[in-house]
Design an enzyme around this catalytic site. Structure first.
Site, short mmCIF file in Angstrom:
data_model
loop_
_atom_site.label_atom_id
_atom_site.label_comp_id
_atom_site.label_asym_id
_atom_site.label_seq_id
_atom_site.Cartn_x
_atom_site.Cartn_y
_atom_site.Cartn_z
CB SER A 1 -2.74 -9.94 13.80
OG SER A 1 -4.00 -10.45 13.04
CG ASP B 1 1.76 -14.36 9.55
OD1 ASP B 1 0.62 -14.97 10.05
OD2 ASP B 1 2.20 -13.58 10.98
CG HIS C 1 -1.26 -14.54 13.50
ND1 HIS C 1 -0.65 -13.87 11.99
CD2 HIS C 1 -1.70 -13.65 14.03
CE1 HIS C 1 -2.10 -13.08 12.44
NE2 HIS C 1 -2.40 -12.92 13.52
#
Length: 514
Positions: free
Chosen positions: A235, A453, A483
Protein backbone atom coordinates in the site's frame (compact mmCIF):
# COMPACT_ATOMS: atom_id res chain seq x y z
CA UNK A 1 -3.18 10.30 0.38
CA UNK A 2 -6.78 9.84 1.41
CA UNK A 3 -7.31 8.35 4.81
CA UNK A 4 -8.69 5.15 3.27
CA UNK A 5 -5.30 3.88 2.18
CA UNK A 6 -4.67 1.41 4.94
CA UNK A 7 -2.24 -1.26 5.99
CA UNK A 8 -2.01 -4.94 6.78
CA UNK A 9 -3.44 -4.49 10.28
CA UNK A 10 -6.72 -3.33 8.74
CA UNK A 11 -6.93 -6.56 6.78
CA UNK A 12 -6.29 -8.59 9.91
CA UNK A 13 -9.09 -6.73 11.67
CA UNK A 14 -11.48 -7.41 8.81
CA UNK A 15 -10.61 -11.09 8.69
CA UNK A 16 -10.99 -11.37 12.47
CA UNK A 17 -14.46 -9.84 12.32
CA UNK A 18 -15.41 -12.09 9.43
CA UNK A 19 -14.29 -15.25 11.19
CA UNK A 20 -12.90 -16.53 7.90
CA UNK A 21 -9.48 -16.71 6.29
CA UNK A 22 -7.79 -16.47 2.91
CA UNK A 23 -8.94 -15.40 -0.51
CA UNK A 24 -9.49 -17.52 -3.62
CA UNK A 25 -6.53 -19.41 -4.96
CA UNK A 26 -5.35 -18.64 -8.45
CA UNK A 27 -3.34 -20.27 -11.21
CA UNK A 28 -0.82 -18.40 -13.31
CA UNK A 29 -0.78 -17.90 -17.04
CA UNK A 30 1.56 -16.04 -19.38
CA UNK A 31 4.42 -17.57 -17.41
CA UNK A 32 7.21 -16.88 -19.89
CA UNK A 33 10.83 -17.46 -19.06
CA UNK A 34 12.10 -15.64 -16.01
CA UNK A 35 15.19 -13.45 -16.22
CA UNK A 36 17.56 -13.24 -13.32
CA UNK A 37 17.85 -10.23 -11.05
CA UNK A 38 21.38 -9.30 -10.04
CA UNK A 39 22.60 -11.55 -7.28
CA UNK A 40 22.88 -9.69 -3.98
CA UNK A 41 26.37 -8.48 -3.22
CA UNK A 42 28.12 -9.69 -0.09
CA UNK A 43 26.89 -7.97 3.05
CA UNK A 44 28.84 -4.77 3.70
CA UNK A 45 28.38 -1.35 5.24
CA UNK A 46 28.49 1.35 2.56
CA UNK A 47 29.09 4.71 4.17
CA UNK A 48 27.05 7.54 2.70
CA UNK A 49 28.96 10.71 1.97
CA UNK A 50 28.24 13.53 4.36
CA UNK A 51 26.92 11.37 7.19
CA UNK A 52 28.75 11.36 10.50
CA UNK A 53 30.33 8.05 11.48
CA UNK A 54 28.33 8.14 14.71
CA UNK A 55 25.32 7.28 12.52
CA UNK A 56 26.80 5.01 9.87
CA UNK A 57 28.91 2.94 12.27
CA UNK A 58 26.34 2.57 15.04
CA UNK A 59 25.77 -0.96 16.33
CA UNK A 60 22.21 -2.09 17.01
CA UNK A 61 21.67 -3.48 20.49
CA UNK A 62 19.20 -6.26 19.70
CA UNK A 63 17.33 -7.58 22.71
CA UNK A 64 14.03 -8.90 23.99
CA UNK A 65 11.00 -6.99 22.71
CA UNK A 66 8.77 -5.26 25.23
CA UNK A 67 5.02 -5.74 25.36
CA UNK A 68 2.89 -3.02 23.80
CA UNK A 69 -0.11 -1.54 25.60
CA UNK A 70 -2.91 -4.09 25.53
CA UNK A 71 -0.91 -6.87 23.85
CA UNK A 72 1.80 -9.32 24.94
CA UNK A 73 5.41 -9.19 23.80
CA UNK A 74 6.17 -11.21 20.64
CA UNK A 75 7.74 -14.65 20.96
CA UNK A 76 11.38 -15.45 21.48
CA UNK A 77 12.20 -15.47 17.76
CA UNK A 78 11.75 -11.70 17.68
CA UNK A 79 14.32 -9.14 18.76
CA UNK A 80 14.01 -5.36 19.05
CA UNK A 81 16.46 -2.47 18.82
CA UNK A 82 16.58 1.25 18.16
CA UNK A 83 18.25 3.05 15.24
CA UNK A 84 19.46 6.63 15.61
CA UNK A 85 18.63 8.91 12.66
CA UNK A 86 18.85 12.69 12.07
CA UNK A 87 15.75 14.66 12.96
CA UNK A 88 16.47 16.93 9.98
CA UNK A 89 18.22 15.21 7.07
CA UNK A 90 19.52 18.56 5.82
CA UNK A 91 21.54 18.67 9.05
CA UNK A 92 22.71 15.08 9.55
CA UNK A 93 25.16 16.07 12.27
CA UNK A 94 22.43 17.79 14.32
CA UNK A 95 19.70 16.52 16.63
CA UNK A 96 18.72 12.86 16.30
CA UNK A 97 15.68 10.71 17.05
CA UNK A 98 15.36 6.96 17.68
CA UNK A 99 13.43 4.55 15.46
CA UNK A 100 12.08 1.27 16.85
CA UNK A 101 13.10 -1.87 14.89
CA UNK A 102 12.12 -5.54 15.08
CA UNK A 103 13.63 -8.61 13.42
CA UNK A 104 13.66 -12.40 13.26
CA UNK A 105 16.94 -13.94 12.10
CA UNK A 106 17.15 -16.05 8.94
CA UNK A 107 16.91 -19.79 9.54
CA UNK A 108 19.12 -20.82 6.61
CA UNK A 109 21.83 -19.47 4.34
CA UNK A 110 21.32 -15.71 4.61
CA UNK A 111 20.92 -13.36 1.63
CA UNK A 112 20.53 -10.30 3.85
CA UNK A 113 17.76 -8.33 5.54
CA UNK A 114 14.28 -8.07 4.01
CA UNK A 115 12.68 -4.89 5.34
CA UNK A 116 8.87 -4.60 5.44
CA UNK A 117 6.64 -1.54 5.45
CA UNK A 118 2.95 -2.33 5.92
CA UNK A 119 1.59 0.98 4.71
CA UNK A 120 -0.80 3.53 6.10
CA UNK A 121 1.19 5.74 6.19
CA UNK A 122 1.36 5.32 9.94
CA UNK A 123 1.15 1.56 10.35
CA UNK A 124 3.42 0.09 13.03
CA UNK A 125 5.85 -2.44 11.64
CA UNK A 126 6.95 -3.44 15.14
CA UNK A 127 3.39 -4.44 16.02
CA UNK A 128 2.49 -5.98 12.65
CA UNK A 129 5.63 -7.92 11.73
CA UNK A 130 5.28 -10.78 14.26
CA UNK A 131 1.68 -11.51 13.25
CA UNK A 132 2.70 -11.40 9.58
CA UNK A 133 5.71 -13.63 10.13
CA UNK A 134 3.79 -16.83 9.40
CA UNK A 135 2.62 -15.44 6.04
CA UNK A 136 6.21 -14.82 4.92
CA UNK A 137 7.71 -17.85 6.64
CA UNK A 138 9.23 -19.16 3.40
CA UNK A 139 11.21 -15.93 3.04
CA UNK A 140 12.78 -16.31 6.47
CA UNK A 141 14.81 -19.23 5.15
CA UNK A 142 17.11 -16.74 3.42
CA UNK A 143 16.38 -13.36 5.00
CA UNK A 144 16.31 -11.69 8.37
CA UNK A 145 12.74 -10.40 8.52
CA UNK A 146 12.93 -6.75 9.61
CA UNK A 147 10.39 -4.00 10.12
CA UNK A 148 10.20 -0.72 12.01
CA UNK A 149 7.98 2.10 13.17
CA UNK A 150 8.75 5.00 10.81
CA UNK A 151 9.38 8.44 12.28
CA UNK A 152 6.20 9.83 13.85
CA UNK A 153 4.71 6.35 14.23
CA UNK A 154 4.16 4.18 17.29
CA UNK A 155 7.35 3.71 19.30
CA UNK A 156 9.31 6.05 16.99
CA UNK A 157 8.13 9.33 18.49
CA UNK A 158 4.56 8.49 17.50
CA UNK A 159 2.29 11.51 17.03
CA UNK A 160 -0.97 11.67 19.01
CA UNK A 161 -3.07 14.69 18.05
CA UNK A 162 -6.06 14.41 20.39
CA UNK A 163 -7.32 12.49 23.40
CA UNK A 164 -9.59 9.43 23.31
CA UNK A 165 -12.46 11.54 24.62
CA UNK A 166 -12.03 14.10 21.85
CA UNK A 167 -11.67 11.39 19.21
CA UNK A 168 -15.01 9.88 20.22
CA UNK A 169 -16.64 13.31 20.33
CA UNK A 170 -15.38 14.02 16.79
CA UNK A 171 -17.19 10.93 15.50
CA UNK A 172 -20.39 12.97 15.60
CA UNK A 173 -18.97 15.50 13.09
CA UNK A 174 -20.71 15.13 9.74
CA UNK A 175 -18.01 14.40 7.13
CA UNK A 176 -20.46 14.99 4.25
CA UNK A 177 -21.86 18.34 5.40
CA UNK A 178 -25.23 19.40 4.02
CA UNK A 179 -25.67 22.81 5.69
CA UNK A 180 -23.42 25.82 6.33
CA UNK A 181 -23.36 24.96 10.05
CA UNK A 182 -22.27 21.36 9.36
CA UNK A 183 -19.64 22.61 6.94
CA UNK A 184 -18.23 25.05 9.51
CA UNK A 185 -18.09 22.27 12.12
CA UNK A 186 -16.37 19.91 9.68
CA UNK A 187 -13.59 22.31 8.74
CA UNK A 188 -13.20 23.60 12.30
CA UNK A 189 -12.66 20.03 13.47
CA UNK A 190 -10.02 19.56 10.75
CA UNK A 191 -8.22 22.74 11.81
CA UNK A 192 -8.36 21.70 15.47
CA UNK A 193 -6.86 18.33 14.60
CA UNK A 194 -3.93 19.96 12.83
CA UNK A 195 -3.28 22.26 15.78
CA UNK A 196 -3.35 19.25 18.09
CA UNK A 197 -0.70 17.58 15.92
CA UNK A 198 1.44 20.71 15.98
CA UNK A 199 1.25 20.91 19.76
CA UNK A 200 2.02 17.21 20.23
CA UNK A 201 4.78 16.82 17.63
CA UNK A 202 6.50 20.21 17.73
CA UNK A 203 9.40 20.46 15.28
CA UNK A 204 9.05 16.77 14.32
CA UNK A 205 5.88 17.62 12.36
CA UNK A 206 8.00 19.16 9.58
CA UNK A 207 10.25 16.07 9.36
CA UNK A 208 7.95 13.05 8.91
CA UNK A 209 7.77 13.07 5.11
CA UNK A 210 8.15 10.04 2.89
CA UNK A 211 11.47 11.45 1.68
CA UNK A 212 12.70 11.65 5.29
CA UNK A 213 11.65 8.04 5.85
CA UNK A 214 13.30 6.88 2.61
CA UNK A 215 16.58 8.35 3.85
CA UNK A 216 16.04 6.61 7.20
CA UNK A 217 15.55 3.39 5.24
CA UNK A 218 18.89 3.78 3.51
CA UNK A 219 20.69 4.38 6.78
CA UNK A 220 18.94 1.31 8.18
CA UNK A 221 20.23 -0.70 5.22
CA UNK A 222 23.79 0.42 5.95
CA UNK A 223 23.64 -0.26 9.68
CA UNK A 224 22.12 -3.71 9.06
CA UNK A 225 25.18 -4.45 6.91
CA UNK A 226 23.53 -4.75 3.49
CA UNK A 227 25.06 -3.25 0.35
CA UNK A 228 21.67 -3.35 -1.41
CA UNK A 229 18.16 -2.78 -0.06
CA UNK A 230 15.85 -5.79 -0.13
CA UNK A 231 12.36 -4.51 0.63
CA UNK A 232 8.68 -5.52 0.69
CA UNK A 233 6.23 -2.62 0.71
CA UNK A 234 2.45 -2.78 0.91
CA UNK A 235 0.00 0.00 0.00
CA UNK A 236 1.63 3.31 1.05
CA UNK A 237 4.80 1.23 1.47
CA UNK A 238 4.89 1.05 -2.34
CA UNK A 239 5.13 4.84 -2.55
CA UNK A 240 7.93 4.72 0.00
CA UNK A 241 9.68 2.06 -2.09
CA UNK A 242 9.33 4.15 -5.23
CA UNK A 243 10.73 7.26 -3.52
CA UNK A 244 13.64 5.20 -2.19
CA UNK A 245 14.40 3.89 -5.68
CA UNK A 246 14.34 7.45 -7.02
CA UNK A 247 16.80 8.66 -4.37
CA UNK A 248 19.09 5.60 -4.41
CA UNK A 249 18.61 3.70 -7.70
CA UNK A 250 22.02 1.98 -7.52
CA UNK A 251 21.23 0.63 -4.06
CA UNK A 252 18.05 -1.17 -5.13
CA UNK A 253 18.31 -4.90 -4.52
CA UNK A 254 15.13 -6.98 -4.66
CA UNK A 255 12.07 -4.78 -4.12
CA UNK A 256 8.47 -6.01 -4.09
CA UNK A 257 5.67 -3.42 -4.13
CA UNK A 258 2.20 -4.89 -3.47
CA UNK A 259 -1.07 -2.88 -3.72
CA UNK A 260 0.66 -0.11 -5.62
CA UNK A 261 -0.15 3.56 -5.05
CA UNK A 262 -0.57 5.61 -8.24
CA UNK A 263 2.43 8.00 -8.14
CA UNK A 264 0.96 10.22 -10.87
CA UNK A 265 -2.11 11.19 -8.81
CA UNK A 266 -2.28 14.32 -6.67
CA UNK A 267 -4.59 14.59 -3.65
CA UNK A 268 -7.74 14.96 -5.74
CA UNK A 269 -6.54 12.23 -8.09
CA UNK A 270 -6.06 9.81 -5.19
CA UNK A 271 -9.57 10.54 -3.93
CA UNK A 272 -10.97 9.99 -7.42
CA UNK A 273 -9.04 6.73 -7.77
CA UNK A 274 -10.30 5.48 -4.43
CA UNK A 275 -13.91 6.39 -5.17
CA UNK A 276 -13.60 4.22 -8.29
CA UNK A 277 -11.70 1.48 -6.48
CA UNK A 278 -14.10 1.14 -3.56
CA UNK A 279 -17.12 1.28 -5.87
CA UNK A 280 -15.52 -1.42 -8.03
CA UNK A 281 -15.00 -3.57 -4.92
CA UNK A 282 -18.55 -2.88 -3.76
CA UNK A 283 -19.85 -3.95 -7.17
CA UNK A 284 -17.92 -7.21 -6.83
CA UNK A 285 -19.36 -7.77 -3.37
CA UNK A 286 -22.92 -7.05 -4.52
CA UNK A 287 -22.59 -9.41 -7.49
CA UNK A 288 -21.36 -12.13 -5.11
CA UNK A 289 -24.64 -11.81 -3.19
CA UNK A 290 -26.77 -11.97 -6.34
CA UNK A 291 -27.63 -8.28 -6.33
CA UNK A 292 -27.53 -5.84 -9.20
CA UNK A 293 -24.60 -3.50 -8.37
CA UNK A 294 -26.47 -0.34 -9.37
CA UNK A 295 -29.56 -1.19 -7.34
CA UNK A 296 -27.52 -2.48 -4.40
CA UNK A 297 -25.42 0.69 -4.34
CA UNK A 298 -28.54 2.86 -4.33
CA UNK A 299 -29.90 0.84 -1.40
CA UNK A 300 -26.70 1.32 0.62
CA UNK A 301 -26.57 5.02 -0.29
CA UNK A 302 -30.15 5.36 0.94
CA UNK A 303 -29.19 3.69 4.23
CA UNK A 304 -26.34 6.17 4.65
CA UNK A 305 -28.72 9.06 3.95
CA UNK A 306 -31.08 7.83 6.67
CA UNK A 307 -28.17 7.58 9.09
CA UNK A 308 -27.21 11.16 8.26
CA UNK A 309 -30.59 12.26 9.59
CA UNK A 310 -30.94 9.72 12.41
CA UNK A 311 -28.04 7.54 13.65
CA UNK A 312 -28.85 3.96 14.67
CA UNK A 313 -28.67 2.55 18.19
CA UNK A 314 -26.11 -0.16 18.99
CA UNK A 315 -25.63 -2.69 21.75
CA UNK A 316 -22.78 -0.58 23.18
CA UNK A 317 -25.04 2.41 23.80
CA UNK A 318 -23.17 4.46 21.19
CA UNK A 319 -24.82 5.58 17.97
CA UNK A 320 -23.91 4.43 14.47
CA UNK A 321 -23.51 7.66 12.51
CA UNK A 322 -23.31 7.99 8.76
CA UNK A 323 -19.54 8.44 8.94
CA UNK A 324 -19.04 5.38 11.16
CA UNK A 325 -21.24 3.29 8.85
CA UNK A 326 -19.29 4.47 5.82
CA UNK A 327 -16.03 3.56 7.58
CA UNK A 328 -17.33 0.12 8.52
CA UNK A 329 -18.46 -0.67 4.97
CA UNK A 330 -15.11 0.49 3.57
CA UNK A 331 -13.12 -1.70 5.95
CA UNK A 332 -15.20 -4.76 5.08
CA UNK A 333 -14.22 -4.32 1.42
CA UNK A 334 -10.50 -4.62 2.19
CA UNK A 335 -10.76 -8.42 2.25
CA UNK A 336 -13.12 -10.75 0.41
CA UNK A 337 -13.17 -12.99 3.48
CA UNK A 338 -15.11 -10.29 5.35
CA UNK A 339 -17.91 -10.07 2.76
CA UNK A 340 -20.23 -12.54 4.57
CA UNK A 341 -19.92 -10.48 7.74
CA UNK A 342 -20.69 -7.33 5.74
CA UNK A 343 -23.91 -8.93 4.52
CA UNK A 344 -24.96 -9.63 8.11
CA UNK A 345 -23.98 -6.12 9.22
CA UNK A 346 -25.95 -4.41 6.43
CA UNK A 347 -28.99 -6.60 7.09
CA UNK A 348 -28.85 -5.76 10.79
CA UNK A 349 -28.60 -2.04 10.00
CA UNK A 350 -31.66 -2.25 7.75
CA UNK A 351 -33.49 -3.75 10.75
CA UNK A 352 -32.40 -0.86 12.94
CA UNK A 353 -29.33 -2.32 14.69
CA UNK A 354 -26.00 -0.62 13.94
CA UNK A 355 -23.84 -2.80 16.21
CA UNK A 356 -22.08 -4.87 13.55
CA UNK A 357 -21.20 -1.94 11.29
CA UNK A 358 -19.96 -0.07 14.36
CA UNK A 359 -17.67 -3.03 15.16
CA UNK A 360 -16.13 -2.75 11.69
CA UNK A 361 -15.66 1.00 12.13
CA UNK A 362 -14.08 0.53 15.55
CA UNK A 363 -11.64 -1.98 14.06
CA UNK A 364 -10.62 0.56 11.43
CA UNK A 365 -10.25 3.29 14.06
CA UNK A 366 -8.34 0.93 16.40
CA UNK A 367 -10.85 1.47 19.21
CA UNK A 368 -10.82 -1.17 21.94
CA UNK A 369 -13.69 -2.11 24.25
CA UNK A 370 -12.49 0.27 26.95
CA UNK A 371 -12.70 3.24 24.59
CA UNK A 372 -8.99 3.65 23.86
CA UNK A 373 -8.08 4.51 20.26
CA UNK A 374 -4.94 3.80 18.30
CA UNK A 375 -3.01 6.60 16.67
CA UNK A 376 -2.34 5.23 13.20
CA UNK A 377 -4.65 7.78 11.58
CA UNK A 378 -2.90 10.58 13.49
CA UNK A 379 0.48 9.62 12.06
CA UNK A 380 -1.11 8.98 8.67
CA UNK A 381 -2.49 12.48 8.48
CA UNK A 382 0.75 14.08 9.66
CA UNK A 383 2.80 12.21 7.04
CA UNK A 384 0.41 12.57 4.11
CA UNK A 385 -0.26 16.27 4.73
CA UNK A 386 3.47 16.98 4.84
CA UNK A 387 3.93 15.07 1.59
CA UNK A 388 1.06 16.67 -0.36
CA UNK A 389 1.37 20.26 -1.56
CA UNK A 390 -2.18 20.42 -2.94
CA UNK A 391 -4.73 22.06 -0.60
CA UNK A 392 -8.22 22.04 -2.20
CA UNK A 393 -10.63 24.61 -0.77
CA UNK A 394 -14.15 23.90 0.51
CA UNK A 395 -15.53 25.52 -2.65
CA UNK A 396 -13.41 23.23 -4.84
CA UNK A 397 -14.65 20.21 -2.88
CA UNK A 398 -18.27 21.27 -3.45
CA UNK A 399 -17.60 21.48 -7.19
CA UNK A 400 -16.25 17.91 -7.15
CA UNK A 401 -19.43 16.48 -5.60
CA UNK A 402 -21.44 15.86 -8.82
CA UNK A 403 -18.53 14.05 -10.50
CA UNK A 404 -17.69 11.99 -7.42
CA UNK A 405 -21.33 11.03 -6.87
CA UNK A 406 -21.47 9.76 -10.46
CA UNK A 407 -18.36 7.67 -9.81
CA UNK A 408 -19.81 6.25 -6.59
CA UNK A 409 -23.10 7.14 -4.90
CA UNK A 410 -21.81 5.41 -1.75
CA UNK A 411 -18.20 6.59 -1.49
CA UNK A 412 -18.17 9.67 -3.75
CA UNK A 413 -19.56 12.30 -1.35
CA UNK A 414 -17.16 11.34 1.44
CA UNK A 415 -14.17 11.28 -0.91
CA UNK A 416 -15.05 14.67 -2.43
CA UNK A 417 -15.30 16.43 0.94
CA UNK A 418 -12.17 14.63 2.15
CA UNK A 419 -10.08 16.32 -0.55
CA UNK A 420 -10.49 19.62 1.31
CA UNK A 421 -11.00 18.42 4.87
CA UNK A 422 -8.05 16.07 5.29
CA UNK A 423 -5.31 18.72 5.28
CA UNK A 424 -7.45 21.82 5.91
CA UNK A 425 -5.46 24.59 7.66
CA UNK A 426 -2.56 22.18 8.14
CA UNK A 427 0.20 23.95 10.11
CA UNK A 428 3.06 22.72 7.87
CA UNK A 429 3.21 23.23 4.06
CA UNK A 430 3.27 20.20 1.78
CA UNK A 431 6.33 19.21 -0.22
CA UNK A 432 5.21 18.04 -3.68
CA UNK A 433 2.22 17.53 -5.96
CA UNK A 434 3.14 13.93 -6.75
CA UNK A 435 5.98 11.81 -5.36
CA UNK A 436 9.16 11.54 -7.47
CA UNK A 437 9.75 7.86 -8.27
CA UNK A 438 11.74 7.74 -11.51
CA UNK A 439 14.66 5.38 -11.00
CA UNK A 440 16.78 4.95 -14.15
CA UNK A 441 19.47 2.35 -13.69
CA UNK A 442 17.76 0.57 -10.80
CA UNK A 443 17.49 -3.23 -10.75
CA UNK A 444 14.09 -4.72 -11.74
CA UNK A 445 11.38 -3.97 -9.17
CA UNK A 446 8.38 -6.33 -8.91
CA UNK A 447 5.00 -4.54 -8.77
CA UNK A 448 1.80 -6.45 -7.92
CA UNK A 449 -1.56 -5.07 -9.02
CA UNK A 450 -4.85 -6.60 -7.86
CA UNK A 451 -7.77 -5.94 -10.21
CA UNK A 452 -10.23 -5.87 -7.30
CA UNK A 453 -8.20 -3.69 -4.93
CA UNK A 454 -10.43 -0.97 -3.41
CA UNK A 455 -7.84 1.29 -1.77
CA UNK A 456 -5.06 1.21 -4.36
CA UNK A 457 -6.80 0.45 -7.66
CA UNK A 458 -5.06 -1.81 -10.15
CA UNK A 459 -4.13 0.96 -12.58
CA UNK A 460 -1.59 2.29 -10.06
CA UNK A 461 0.76 -0.63 -10.70
CA UNK A 462 1.10 0.15 -14.41
CA UNK A 463 1.53 3.85 -13.74
CA UNK A 464 4.22 3.16 -11.15
CA UNK A 465 6.03 0.96 -13.70
CA UNK A 466 5.89 3.73 -16.28
CA UNK A 467 7.21 6.29 -13.79
CA UNK A 468 10.04 4.05 -12.53
CA UNK A 469 11.31 3.81 -16.08
CA UNK A 470 11.93 1.31 -18.84
CA UNK A 471 13.32 -2.00 -17.63
CA UNK A 472 12.76 -1.20 -13.94
CA UNK A 473 9.07 -1.75 -13.13
CA UNK A 474 7.82 -5.31 -13.76
CA UNK A 475 4.06 -5.75 -13.31
CA UNK A 476 2.43 -8.92 -11.98
CA UNK A 477 -1.38 -8.88 -12.20
CA UNK A 478 -3.68 -10.80 -9.88
CA UNK A 479 -7.35 -11.09 -10.82
CA UNK A 480 -8.51 -11.13 -7.23
CA UNK A 481 -10.35 -9.15 -4.58
CA UNK A 482 -9.17 -7.19 -1.56
CA UNK A 483 -6.31 -4.90 -0.67
CA UNK A 484 -3.02 -6.52 -1.67
CA UNK A 485 -2.23 -9.88 -3.23
CA UNK A 486 0.68 -11.67 -1.54
CA UNK A 487 -0.54 -14.11 1.11
CA UNK A 488 -4.16 -13.74 -0.02
CA UNK A 489 -4.62 -17.26 -1.33
CA UNK A 490 -3.00 -17.21 -4.77
CA UNK A 491 -0.28 -19.82 -5.15
CA UNK A 492 0.64 -18.15 -8.43
CA UNK A 493 1.30 -14.77 -6.79
CA UNK A 494 3.11 -16.23 -3.78
CA UNK A 495 5.36 -18.52 -5.81
CA UNK A 496 6.25 -15.72 -8.25
CA UNK A 497 7.19 -13.36 -5.43
CA UNK A 498 9.13 -16.06 -3.58
CA UNK A 499 11.08 -16.98 -6.72
CA UNK A 500 12.02 -13.32 -7.21
CA UNK A 501 13.08 -12.72 -3.62
CA UNK A 502 14.75 -16.06 -2.94
CA UNK A 503 16.31 -16.83 -6.32
CA UNK A 504 16.36 -13.52 -8.22
CA UNK A 505 13.96 -14.79 -10.91
CA UNK A 506 12.20 -11.81 -12.47
CA UNK A 507 8.87 -12.76 -14.10
CA UNK A 508 7.87 -11.58 -17.52
CA UNK A 509 6.36 -8.10 -17.37
CA UNK A 510 2.59 -8.49 -17.67
CA UNK A 511 2.32 -11.96 -16.14
CA UNK A 512 -1.24 -12.64 -14.94
CA UNK A 513 -2.40 -14.79 -12.03
CA UNK A 514 -6.10 -15.51 -12.36
Amino acid sequence: MSRLTQWAAALAAAVLLAGCSGGPSGAGRDEGKGRSAPAPAPSATALASGLPSSLTSQRLDWGRCKAAAGSPAPGGDWQCATLEVPLDWSRPDGETIDLALIRARATGRRIGSLIFNFGGPGGSGVDTMPSYGSVVGALRQRYDLVSWDPRGVGRSKGIRCRSDRRIQAAETVDTTPDTPAEERAYFQDAADFGQGCKKAAGKLLAHVSTTDTARDLDLMRQVLGDSKLHYFGFSYGTELGGVYAHLFPRRVGRLVLDAVVDPTADSVGHARNQARGFQRALNGYLKSTGQDPEQGSRKIAALLERLDAEPLPTSSGRKLTQTLAFTGIALALYSESSWPALTLALSAAERGDGSALLAFADAYNERDKSGRYGTTTHSQRAISCLDAKQRPTPEQARKLLPEFKRISPVFGPFMAWDTAGWCHAWPVPGQHDTPPVSAPGAAPILLIGNTGDPATPYEGARRMADELGKGVGVVLTWKGQGHGAYGSGSDCVDSTVNAYLLHGTVPKDGKVCS
